[in-house]
Design a protein around this motif. Structure first.
Motif, PDB file in Angstrom:
ATOM      1  N   ASP A 173      53.570  32.810  25.225  1.00 25.71           N
ATOM      2  CA  ASP A 173      52.323  31.849  25.801  1.00 25.71           C
ATOM      3  C   ASP A 173      52.404  30.905  24.748  1.00 25.71           C
ATOM      4  O   ASP A 173      51.741  31.285  23.471  1.00 25.71           O
ATOM      5  N   LEU A 174      52.449  29.687  24.671  1.00 23.00           N
ATOM      6  CA  LEU A 174      52.404  28.690  23.874  1.00 23.00           C
ATOM      7  C   LEU A 174      51.083  28.231  23.491  1.00 23.00           C
ATOM      8  O   LEU A 174      50.906  27.805  22.441  1.00 23.00           O
ATOM      9  N   GLU A 175      50.341  28.446  24.358  1.00 23.37           N
ATOM     10  CA  GLU A 175      48.722  28.227  24.100  1.00 23.37           C
ATOM     11  C   GLU A 175      48.005  28.985  23.124  1.00 23.37           C
ATOM     12  O   GLU A 175      46.964  28.593  22.188  1.00 23.37           O
ATOM     13  N   ARG A 176      48.739  30.094  22.704  1.00 23.33           N
ATOM     14  CA  ARG A 176      48.094  31.102  21.786  1.00 23.33           C
ATOM     15  C   ARG A 176      48.813  30.555  20.271  1.00 23.33           C
ATOM     16  O   ARG A 176      47.870  31.220  19.310  1.00 23.33           O
ATOM     17  N   TYR A 177      49.644  29.744  20.059  1.00 20.41           N
ATOM     18  CA  TYR A 177      50.209  29.568  18.860  1.00 20.41           C
ATOM     19  C   TYR A 177      50.067  27.980  18.618  1.00 20.41           C
ATOM     20  O   TYR A 177      50.538  27.112  19.207  1.00 20.41           O
ATOM     21  N   HIS A 178      49.512  27.541  17.263  1.00 21.45           N
ATOM     22  CA  HIS A 178      49.382  26.119  16.997  1.00 21.45           C
ATOM     23  C   HIS A 178      49.883  26.150  15.428  1.00 21.45           C
ATOM     24  O   HIS A 178      49.648  27.201  14.665  1.00 21.45           O
ATOM     25  N   LEU A 179      50.351  25.121  15.110  1.00 22.77           N
ATOM     26  CA  LEU A 179      50.871  24.989  13.496  1.00 22.77           C
ATOM     27  C   LEU A 179      49.777  24.565  12.937  1.00 22.77           C
ATOM     28  O   LEU A 179      49.045  23.311  13.076  1.00 22.77           O
ATOM     29  N   GLU A 180      49.416  25.097  11.721  1.00 20.55           N
ATOM     30  CA  GLU A 180      48.507  24.571  10.627  1.00 20.55           C
ATOM     31  C   GLU A 180      49.090  23.602   9.754  1.00 20.55           C
ATOM     32  O   GLU A 180      50.545  23.399   9.908  1.00 20.55           O
ATOM     33  N   PRO A 181      48.533  22.718   8.993  1.00 19.38           N
ATOM     34  CA  PRO A 181      48.938  21.711   8.056  1.00 19.38           C
ATOM     35  C   PRO A 181      49.886  22.630   7.134  1.00 19.38           C
ATOM     36  O   PRO A 181      50.023  23.383   6.766  1.00 19.38           O
ATOM     37  N   ARG A 195      61.210  25.792   7.976  1.00 23.26           N
ATOM     38  CA  ARG A 195      60.549  26.333   9.131  1.00 23.26           C
ATOM     39  C   ARG A 195      59.607  25.537   9.756  1.00 23.26           C
ATOM     40  O   ARG A 195      59.390  25.481  10.965  1.00 23.26           O
ATOM     41  N   TRP A 196      58.622  24.988   8.928  1.00 19.81           N
ATOM     42  CA  TRP A 196      57.491  24.293   9.632  1.00 19.81           C
ATOM     43  C   TRP A 196      57.975  22.938  10.449  1.00 19.81           C
ATOM     44  O   TRP A 196      57.752  22.492  11.269  1.00 19.81           O
ATOM     45  N   ILE A 197      58.962  22.251   9.621  1.00 16.35           N
ATOM     46  CA  ILE A 197      59.514  20.971  10.295  1.00 16.35           C
ATOM     47  C   ILE A 197      60.145  21.160  11.562  1.00 16.35           C
ATOM     48  O   ILE A 197      60.293  20.568  12.586  1.00 16.35           O
ATOM     49  N   ASP A 198      60.961  22.314  11.661  1.00 14.62           N
ATOM     50  CA  ASP A 198      61.784  22.714  12.769  1.00 14.62           C
ATOM     51  C   ASP A 198      60.775  23.014  13.854  1.00 14.62           C
ATOM     52  O   ASP A 198      61.079  22.814  15.033  1.00 14.62           O
ATOM     53  N   ALA A 199      59.691  23.967  13.515  1.00 17.06           N
ATOM     54  CA  ALA A 199      58.793  24.343  14.401  1.00 17.06           C
ATOM     55  C   ALA A 199      58.186  22.867  14.946  1.00 17.06           C
ATOM     56  O   ALA A 199      57.768  22.788  16.358  1.00 17.06           O
ATOM     57  N   ALA A 200      57.600  22.470  14.357  1.00 15.64           N
ATOM     58  CA  ALA A 200      56.970  20.844  14.764  1.00 15.64           C
ATOM     59  C   ALA A 200      57.980  20.043  15.588  1.00 15.64           C
ATOM     60  O   ALA A 200      57.433  19.585  16.802  1.00 15.64           O
ATOM     61  N   ARG A 201      59.090  20.055  15.146  1.00 13.71           N
ATOM     62  CA  ARG A 201      60.132  19.221  16.033  1.00 13.71           C
ATOM     63  C   ARG A 201      60.041  19.777  17.418  1.00 13.71           C
ATOM     64  O   ARG A 201      60.203  19.219  18.498  1.00 13.71           O
ATOM     65  N   ILE A 202      60.427  21.217  17.581  1.00 13.67           N
ATOM     66  CA  ILE A 202      60.585  21.900  18.884  1.00 13.67           C
ATOM     67  C   ILE A 202      59.414  21.859  19.534  1.00 13.67           C
ATOM     68  O   ILE A 202      59.457  21.718  20.852  1.00 13.67           O
ATOM     69  N   ARG A 203      58.267  21.825  18.868  1.00 10.59           N
ATOM     70  CA  ARG A 203      57.115  22.045  19.889  1.00 10.59           C
ATOM     71  C   ARG A 203      56.972  20.419  20.653  1.00 10.59           C
ATOM     72  O   ARG A 203      56.289  20.293  21.670  1.00 10.59           O
ATOM     73  N   THR A 215      64.449  26.382  24.377  1.00 13.57           N
ATOM     74  CA  THR A 215      63.255  25.677  23.308  1.00 13.57           C
ATOM     75  C   THR A 215      62.061  26.453  23.033  1.00 13.57           C
ATOM     76  O   THR A 215      61.498  26.632  22.179  1.00 13.57           O
ATOM     77  N   VAL A 216      61.525  26.923  24.351  1.00 14.94           N
ATOM     78  CA  VAL A 216      60.391  27.797  24.383  1.00 14.94           C
ATOM     79  C   VAL A 216      60.435  28.805  23.517  1.00 14.94           C
ATOM     80  O   VAL A 216      59.489  29.276  22.715  1.00 14.94           O
ATOM     81  N   VAL A 217      61.507  29.816  23.715  1.00 12.50           N
ATOM     82  CA  VAL A 217      61.522  30.711  23.132  1.00 12.50           C
ATOM     83  C   VAL A 217      61.659  30.694  21.607  1.00 12.50           C
ATOM     84  O   VAL A 217      61.238  31.387  20.541  1.00 12.50           O
ATOM     85  N   ARG A 218      62.457  29.741  21.389  1.00 11.93           N
ATOM     86  CA  ARG A 218      62.846  29.404  19.918  1.00 11.93           C
ATOM     87  C   ARG A 218      61.801  28.945  19.229  1.00 11.93           C
ATOM     88  O   ARG A 218      61.329  29.141  17.918  1.00 11.93           O
ATOM     89  N   PHE A 219      60.734  28.233  19.786  1.00 17.25           N
ATOM     90  CA  PHE A 219      59.501  28.024  18.987  1.00 17.25           C
ATOM     91  C   PHE A 219      58.720  29.405  18.634  1.00 17.25           C
ATOM     92  O   PHE A 219      58.096  29.242  17.701  1.00 17.25           O
ATOM     93  N   ARG A 220      58.724  30.033  19.819  1.00 15.06           N
ATOM     94  CA  ARG A 220      58.018  31.264  19.415  1.00 15.06           C
ATOM     95  C   ARG A 220      58.358  32.171  18.322  1.00 15.06           C
ATOM     96  O   ARG A 220      57.844  32.826  17.378  1.00 15.06           O
ATOM     97  N   GLN A 221      59.906  32.098  18.265  1.00 12.65           N
ATOM     98  CA  GLN A 221      60.411  32.826  17.184  1.00 12.65           C
ATOM     99  C   GLN A 221      60.099  31.939  15.850  1.00 12.65           C
ATOM    100  O   GLN A 221      59.964  32.792  14.730  1.00 12.65           O
ATOM    101  N   LEU A 222      60.365  30.695  15.822  1.00 13.24           N
ATOM    102  CA  LEU A 222      59.872  30.123  14.599  1.00 13.24           C
ATOM    103  C   LEU A 222      58.535  30.232  14.144  1.00 13.24           C
ATOM    104  O   LEU A 222      58.206  30.294  12.949  1.00 13.24           O
ATOM    105  N   THR A 223      57.461  30.510  15.072  1.00 15.41           N
ATOM    106  CA  THR A 223      56.174  30.788  14.555  1.00 15.41           C
ATOM    107  C   THR A 223      56.085  32.002  13.805  1.00 15.41           C
ATOM    108  O   THR A 223      55.548  31.926  12.656  1.00 15.41           O
ATOM    109  N   THR A 224      57.117  33.106  14.095  1.00 19.35           N
ATOM    110  CA  THR A 224      56.873  34.294  13.252  1.00 19.35           C
ATOM    111  C   THR A 224      57.635  34.085  12.044  1.00 19.35           C
ATOM    112  O   THR A 224      57.287  34.452  11.045  1.00 19.35           O
TER     113      THR A 224
END
Length: 521
Positions: free
Chosen positions: A302-310, A426-434, A485-494
């Motif tokens: 569920d992507l709505e539960r995860y967001h990126l901090e600065p 990790r942050w740059i990759d997660a922001a790109r995928i999001r 991409t959705v699964v990869r974003f979830r993995q990147l948040t971890t």
């Protein structure tokens, strides 16, 4: 023309597929199976003895409870604690005792008849000694002896009670240098806790990553099964149109190739699921046996539960909470203590000692304590000096400790830079995928619309089966890309939380090593 060129591999696959399905030897042994038979065989399907449904939280909990690697890592912490106890034992009092027997016999033949002379003594001692962190050695002892000789008719008993004190004045005379080994062992035990914390964070990261891999393969299997059904339906419709005379027979080639490709993709997806399940089972099974148990993942990314901090927030957290940084800071303090210990070794040894005792003499052991035949006192005091000429060993050890301290400080600075780079990557990759997720959702919607257009054109005779096959492939590829991409974003948040050292805090898991280690040099 470009569409025709891109379709050539599909045409070749469709033409040679029947030939492969008919390979036989002279004795009738079949060397291969057709695509339909291969799918029915399900070569990667396991004979499940049970089926378990797991949420992400349950998978993590089972890994923390039974993972073999974590069990071994926890033992390392217990092992490190034994070294601290061993160093504390240096200052424990020790009980000692000894006993010996001495006998001497001589024969005198110089004058007159032969005469025998003898002397015998039995000695025993018991006492208590202890070393203190102040550089003081204390010894309290009681020594008793019984002497017999040819010159005395009765045995002579002697008992002495004594106290000995030795105080180091230079080398070994400072508390901080005498406690270095104990403090180093304590730091090693604390560092092992940070090491375990880092292992637990990586274990949770691996479990969650393998869990989402399993979710991904299930989604891919569903997509390929749906794509195979659509391709098979398109093939049936194409063959029906050919039999009706509305289409040339060449139209069936691309449709058959599309069905063959979808079967191939489905086989690969089932294989990937088997591998993903085994990877997850190894991490969570503990003493159980999950190799033949089918694991069903019921959590969704569920992507709505995860967001990126600065980005700066994650970098600051990494500086404070990363286990490898805190562990290295403890190693720096340990090497600083080694400098203190070796600096003490440069000093000469100068010890002050004093010994005091009281002795009693009697005709029996019990009476020596009452000194029936007299008593005596003894007192000795002095200084003891020792200095190796050149003292090269101590100087080499001190130089090595200083160089090691500089080395570990540079290592700490390097690890901090690597940690920052890891967090930023990790942050740059997660922001790109999001950002890509929304664009890929729009791509899937457009590809679905394009497929409907091509199917409509084919039904009215304005399109070709090749165009429909191309639209099906494009839709399949876009759906697979979106799911991945959705699964990869979830993995990147971890992975990002792991890189910042806050994964356990976010998961609500309490473990030692949550606080930053402050350097005390």
């Amino acid at each position: 023309m470009p569409s025709l060129i891109s379709a050539l591999p599909l045409l070749m696959l469709a033409l040679i597929a029947p030939a492969y399905g008919e390979d036989t030897t002279d004795d009738g042994l079949r060397l291969t199976l057709s695509a339909e038979e291969l799918l029915e065989q399900r070569p990667f399907a396991r004979r499940e003895v049970a089926e378990q449904s797991l949420s992400l939280e349950e998978a993590v909990a089972r890994a923390l409870e039974g993972n073999r690697g974590l069990r071994a890592e926890r033992l390392q912490t217990a092992i490190a604690g034994t070294f601290e106890a061993q160093e504390r034992a240096v200052f424990d009092p020790a009980l000692f005792a000894d006993i010996d027997i001495y006998r001497d016999r001589e024969t005198d033949e110089s004058e007159g008849p032969t005469r025998d002379f003898f002397f015998g003594e039995r000695r025993g001692q018991v006492g208590l000694r202890q070393s203190l962190p102040t550089g003081t050695d204390l010894t309290l002892s009681v020594r008793s002896s019984r002497a017999n000789s040819s010159f005395q008719d009765q045995s002579e008993y002697t008992t002495r009670a004594g106290l000995s004190l030795t105080q180091a004045l230079l080398r070994g005379g400072r508390i901080e240098s005498n406690l270095v080994r104990l403090r180093q062992a304590s730091l090693d035990a604390e560092a092992s806790e940070y090491e375990v914390r880092g292992f637990v964070e990586q274990l949770i990261t691996d479990v969650e990553s393998r869990y989402w891999d399993l979710v991904l393969t299930d989604e891919q299997i569903a997509i390929f099964e749906e794509a195979l059904a659509v391709a098979s339906q398109q093939l049936d419709e194409t063959e029906r149109r050919i039999r009706a005379g509305d289409r040339p027979e060449t139209e069936a080639v691309s449709a058959r190739a599309e069905v063959a490709l979808r079967r191939q993709g489905l086989i690969d997806a089932r294989s990937e699921r088997a591998l993903a399940q085994d990877a997850l089972a190894r991490l969570i099974q503990g003493d159980g046996n999950l190799w033949d148990t089918r694991l069903e993942a019921r959590s969704e990314p569920d992507l709505e539960r995860y967001h990126l901090e600065p980005l700066d927030t994650y970098v600051a957290l990494a500086r404070d909470h990363r286990a490898d940084l805190n562990e290295t800071r403890l190693r720096v303090q340990r090497d600083e203590l080694e400098v203190i210990r070796t600096r003490n070794g440069l000093l000469p040894r100068l010890d002050f000692f004093v010994r005091v005792g009281q002795s009693g003499y009697a005709e029996s052991f019990g009476q020596t304590f009452r000194a029936s035949q007299g008593d005596g006192y003894d007192l000795a005091a002095g200084l003891r000096f020792e200095m190796p000429i050149g003292n090269r060993s101590a100087e080499a050890a001190h130089t090595r400790a200083r160089l090691t301290r500089l080395q570990i400080q540079e290592t700490l600075a390097n690890i901090e830079q690597l940690a920052i780079e890891d967090v930023r990557a990790r942050w740059i990759d997660a922001a790109r995928i999001r950002e890509q997720i929304q664009a890929q959702k729009e791509t899937v919607e457009l590809q679905e619309e394009l497929l409907r257009v091509e199917q409509t054109r084919f039904r009215v005779g304005a399109g070709t089966a090749l165009g429909v096959s191309q639209a099906q492939r494009d839709l399949l590829e876009s759906r697979l890309n979106l799911t991945e991409t959705v699964v990869r974003f979830r993995q990147l948040t971890t992975e990002l939380l792991n890189a910042s050292g806050t994964l356990l805090l976010h998961r609500g898991i309490d473990a030692p090593g949550a606080d930053r280690v402050e350097l005390r040099l």
